[in-house]
Design a protein around this motif. Structure first.
Motif, PDB file in Angstrom:
ATOM      1  N   SER A 101       0.855  -1.185   0.000  1.00  0.00           N
ATOM      2  CA  SER A 101       0.000   0.000   0.000  1.00  0.00           C
ATOM      3  C   SER A 101       0.889   1.232   0.000  1.00  0.00           C
ATOM      4  O   SER A 101       1.785   1.354   0.853  1.00  0.00           O
ATOM      5  N   GLY A 102       0.688   2.137  -0.960  1.00  0.00           N
ATOM      6  CA  GLY A 102       1.582   3.270  -1.140  1.00  0.00           C
ATOM      7  C   GLY A 102       1.020   4.585  -0.646  1.00  0.00           C
ATOM      8  O   GLY A 102      -0.190   4.742  -0.452  1.00  0.00           O
ATOM      9  N   SER A 103       1.912   5.560  -0.435  1.00  0.00           N
ATOM     10  CA  SER A 103       1.531   6.896   0.020  1.00  0.00           C
ATOM     11  C   SER A 103       2.287   7.938  -0.805  1.00  0.00           C
ATOM     12  O   SER A 103       3.517   8.016  -0.739  1.00  0.00           O
ATOM     13  N   LYS A 104       1.562   8.727  -1.586  1.00  0.00           N
ATOM     14  CA  LYS A 104       2.200   9.764  -2.399  1.00  0.00           C
ATOM     15  C   LYS A 104       2.900  10.805  -1.531  1.00  0.00           C
ATOM     16  O   LYS A 104       3.969  11.314  -1.884  1.00  0.00           O
ATOM     17  N   LYS A 105       2.317  11.099  -0.388  1.00  0.00           N
ATOM     18  CA  LYS A 105       2.903  12.092   0.512  1.00  0.00           C
ATOM     19  C   LYS A 105       4.283  11.652   0.988  1.00  0.00           C
ATOM     20  O   LYS A 105       5.247  12.430   0.989  1.00  0.00           O
ATOM     21  N   LYS A 106       4.387  10.380   1.382  1.00  0.00           N
ATOM     22  CA  LYS A 106       5.669   9.881   1.888  1.00  0.00           C
ATOM     23  C   LYS A 106       6.689   9.733   0.773  1.00  0.00           C
ATOM     24  O   LYS A 106       7.874   9.993   0.975  1.00  0.00           O
ATOM     25  N   LEU A 107       6.243   9.335  -0.394  1.00  0.00           N
ATOM     26  CA  LEU A 107       7.149   9.232  -1.525  1.00  0.00           C
ATOM     27  C   LEU A 107       7.666  10.608  -1.941  1.00  0.00           C
ATOM     28  O   LEU A 107       8.834  10.770  -2.276  1.00  0.00           O
TER      29      LEU A 107
ATOM     30  N   ARG B 197      -0.654  -0.541  -7.080  1.00  0.00           N
ATOM     31  CA  ARG B 197       0.374  -1.062  -7.973  1.00  0.00           C
ATOM     32  C   ARG B 197       1.738  -0.506  -7.554  1.00  0.00           C
ATOM     33  O   ARG B 197       1.916   0.697  -7.357  1.00  0.00           O
ATOM     34  N   GLU B 198       2.706  -1.390  -7.446  1.00  0.00           N
ATOM     35  CA  GLU B 198       4.055  -0.943  -7.121  1.00  0.00           C
ATOM     36  C   GLU B 198       4.620  -0.058  -8.235  1.00  0.00           C
ATOM     37  O   GLU B 198       5.299   0.939  -7.968  1.00  0.00           O
ATOM     38  N   LYS B 199       4.326  -0.435  -9.448  1.00  0.00           N
ATOM     39  CA  LYS B 199       4.830   0.347 -10.592  1.00  0.00           C
ATOM     40  C   LYS B 199       4.303   1.784 -10.550  1.00  0.00           C
ATOM     41  O   LYS B 199       5.032   2.729 -10.857  1.00  0.00           O
TER      42      LYS B 199
END
Length: 460
Positions: free
Chosen positions: A161-167, A208-210
């Motif tokens: 699960s991804g987070s645009k803020k953290k990236l 998606r990881e990509k």
């Protein structure tokens, strides 16, 4: 007579109960205590030091509870019995099994996709680190980052699960490194997939990881050289690039990421037949011990490692960065649940690999444990490779780069680590402060149990 027997059995029950408590208590005192759980790949809680602050805050007694819990007699046997019983609970699906930490889940939808959202605790991690002078393994990939696992086709997959803020925060940090280190230093960033995209069925709803990697690279400063490891791994997704039972990638997966790095760095990679490829069999990793899945137990891994043709000398530093002690590039004695420890032999704050390349080129890699399998490949192209584990270093990166005249740096992190604000917090300290630059005396090196140390030396 009836009353007499009732009274007798009551007294007997009480006596046996007290006797059991005494025996258990004595066994707890007498039996040796383990410092590390082989099955759980973590350091077990030790008896806490008594301090006035801990006493009045209540932490002292909480730590005592954790100590007794971690060191309870026959603990591993009881855990294994509980796992056996748990197999017969709930609804079974022959194709997919779900294993979750209940507290980490907000929502589980009813459709077959079963989309999962996670509660993160990075702020709490950071607070703990700010209030502590000790090395804390707050981001141990072994268990803390495992919130939910799927066993699909006898393979364990962590749900990403991804987070645009953290990236975005991490991308901004890498740009700050580039500015601080200057134009003479080349900065690379390599985001590493954890296998979710390649191994989960298409019907499963997931981030998606990509998508996350593309977003990270799109917001990255154009002066940063991005390494497209995902695309290279995707070409070989049907090969053995991710373990069946462990959260790491394999040595073969690391090799394909090395090909991607060489492309980004303008280097000519060594073809696979130039390496001596060796195996360690019968490896059961962290995800097996997390799930205790019989499907995983029947699908054991092997650890494949690619020995570079170069002669090398591996050392690690004390925290003053003065003395170096010999260690191994490949800890070939690693076996069983510690087999991934063949890569580098341990997680040190700072390692140094001297190669026979003799081209004057130097590189520093800031890595998590995925980087252990990747770092040795760099020794085929750089005369000096410096390896920093972001969890344990207590020194200023600019000072290290200046001290050893290093002209390249690469951030090599898996996506779970990139999506942790603790990572950005920790690596900001490396850049912006003196972060224990002159400790009074070297602290003991903390080594994760999924890797190993040994006094054996490697020939140079």
């Amino acid at each position: 007579m009836k009353i007499y027997f009732i009274s007798f059995y009551s007294k007997l029950n009480s006596f046996l109960f007290v006797l059991i408590l005494i025996i258990v208590g004595l066994l707890f005192i007498v039996l040796p205590k383990e410092k590390i759980s082989e099955n759980e790949k973590r350091v077990l809680k030790q008896f806490p030091d008594f301090t006035k602050v801990n006493l009045f805050s209540g932490k002292y007694f909480e730590d005592i509870d954790l100590y007794y819990s971690d060191n309870f007699i026959f603990r591993n046997t009881i855990i294994e019995m509980a796992s056996e019983i748990k197999k017969y609970k709930g609804i079974k699906n022959k194709e997919i099994q779900y294993f979750t930490k209940t507290k980490a889940i907000n929502k589980l939808t009813k459709n077959t996709g079963k989309s999962i959202n996670f509660v993160t605790s990075d702020d709490e991690k950071i607070k703990n680190v700010e209030n502590s002078s000790t090395i804390i393994d707050t981001t141990s990939e072994a268990y803390n980052n495992i919130n939910s696992v799927i066993v699909y086709k006898r393979k364990a997959i962590q749900i990403y699960s991804g987070s645009k803020k953290k990236l975005s925060s991490f991308a901004s940090l890498v740009s700050k490194y580039k500015t601080a280190l200057g134009s003479n230093v080349t900065v690379f960033c390599m985001a590493l997939p954890v296998g979710s995209d390649f191994n989960l069925p298409n019907s499963f709803k997931k981030d998606r990881e990509k998508t996350s990697i593309n977003y990270l690279y799109n917001v990255m400063n154009p002066s940063i050289k991005c390494v497209y490891a995902y695309e290279e791994l995707e070409k070989h997704q049907n090969e053995y690039i991710q373990f069946n039972t462990d959260h790491h990638w394999t040595g073969r997966g690391a090799y394909y990421a090395y090909l991607a790095f060489c492309k980004s760095a303008g280097l000519e990679p060594l073809p696979i037949d130039k390496f001596e490829i060796k195996k360690i069999n019968n490896f059961l990793g962290t995800l097996y011990y997390y799930t205790r899945s019989e499907d995983l137990k029947k699908n054991k891994d092997y650890v494949e490692y690619f020995k570079i043709p170069n002669r090398t000398k591996a050392t690690y530093f004390d925290e003053k960065l003065i003395s170096e002690k010999r260690t191994l590039l490949y800890a070939e004695y690693a076996r069983g649940g510690n087999s991934y420890g063949v890569f580098l032999g341990g997680d040190y704050p700072l390692m140094h690999i001297k190669s026979d390349v003799k081209n004057g080129q130097k590189i520093l890699i800031i890595k998590d444990s995925y980087g252990n399998a990747f770092a040795p490949f760099l020794c085929a192209h750089y005369e000096d490779v410096y390896i920093v584990d972001y969890r344990y270093l207590k020194y200023n990166i600019k000072s290290i780069m200046k001290k050893f005249d290093i002209n390249n740096i690469i951030f090599a992190h898996n996506l779970f680590v990139l999506n942790s604000s603790y990572t950005t917090f920790q690596e900001s300290k490396f850049l912006n402060s003196n972060f224990i630059s002159n400790p009074a005396k070297p602290q003991q090196v903390v080594v994760k149990k999924d890797t190993l140390t040994n006094n054996k030396n490697e020939k140079y």
